[in-house]
Write a protein that holds these residues in place. Sequence first.
Motif: not given
Length: 322
Positions: A8-11, A96-99, A116-123, A155-160
């Motif tokens: 989880x990411x929080x800010x 998250x595929x975030x900064x 590691x797989x990055x910027x995934x839009x489905x899994x 895996x990093x996941x693309x937001x939205x």
Amino acid sequence: MTEIMVVAEHREGEIREISLEMLTKAKEIADEINAKVSSVILGHGIDHLVEELASYGQDRVYYLRNEKLENYTIDGYKSALTSFLEDRKPVLTMIGHTAMGLDFAPALAVSLDTPLVTDCIDLKFTNGQLQVTRQVYGGKINVELNVQKHGSYIATIRPTVFKPPEKTGLKGEIEEVTLKIEGEFRTKFKGFIKPEIEDIDISQADVIVSVGRGIGEKENIKIAEELAKVIGGVLAASRPVVDNGWLPKTRQVGQSGKTVKPKLYLALGISGATQHLMGMKDSELIVAVNKDPNAPIFDIADIGIVADLFEVVPVFIEQLRK
Ligand SMILES: Cc1cc2nc3c(=O)[nH]c(=O)nc-3n(C[C@H](O)[C@H](O)[C@H](O)COP(=O)(O)OP(=O)(O)OC[C@H]3O[C@@H](n4cnc5c(N)ncnc54)[C@H](O)[C@@H]3O)c2cc1C
């Protein structure tokens, strides 16, 4: 039991939407492979966020509490997550595929010796092997990749891409994990720089009026601004508008800007270059105004208006005001 772990990411005292979006996908995969879904949240003095996270209906929330994790640093996250994940051994860790995610995920993968797989839009998992969907050629083609078989994946996941789940009201179990984080960090948190005061987060907007080079000059942006005001939307732009300094970088939609998914995306004088489409093509309704009938934006627009925006926009405003 097999476990899927969402980092989880929080800010600034808030859980970021991507953390919840990943939960949706994690639950879907968990149903298919009979796994449980957990989240892990790192920090200090964030009990309220831990409780909020737990109310989104997962099996467990792990709270890695440590003063050294009060603010994000790559060293802190790498160190804490390495020892935690070595212990838990989830089959899949979603980040998250975030900064922030992009900053620590590769270091974590090396540290855990995990693919590691990055910027995934489905899994999905097929016979224990992870298959992911990613975009190539600037978003023109979706490819499905089989990730080399391994006991655990990151895996990093693309937001939205995924919708956040509804709050279930049921609290998942919360487990506080005490970690020893030794040694000095090479990176130090110096402060959080907020976007310009008057600015907003376009990725959260339901209605976006977006201007491209066709707007001609800075002075003309006020016509789009007025339209945005009338329909209760926010103003965004293609890259040339930002490069020209007509709008701040925080308003840029596209590959090197933000990914948006509003209910309505109104593109004014935007040609529809691949790099722009990457950031907005998943909008629910796309309306494009362009005087060139062959503009590529019309290939993805639900409603295309071949016209001069300076003639059309005043009519929109007038009609909407009525
Ligand atoms: C690595 C990389 C990353 C990039 N990242 C991004 C990104 O994040 N976001 C992004 O947007 N671009 C990005 N680009 C740039 C991208 O390739 C395009 O150059 C850019 O999107 C074009 O912006 P535009 O459509 O506003 O301008 P143009 O392509 O110049 O199109 C202007 C359009 O306005 C129309 N027009 C002109 N006058 C009027 C009028 N009066 N009424 C109606 N229509 C009119 C024209 O017919 C034309 O179609 C990136 C490029 C690279 C190489």
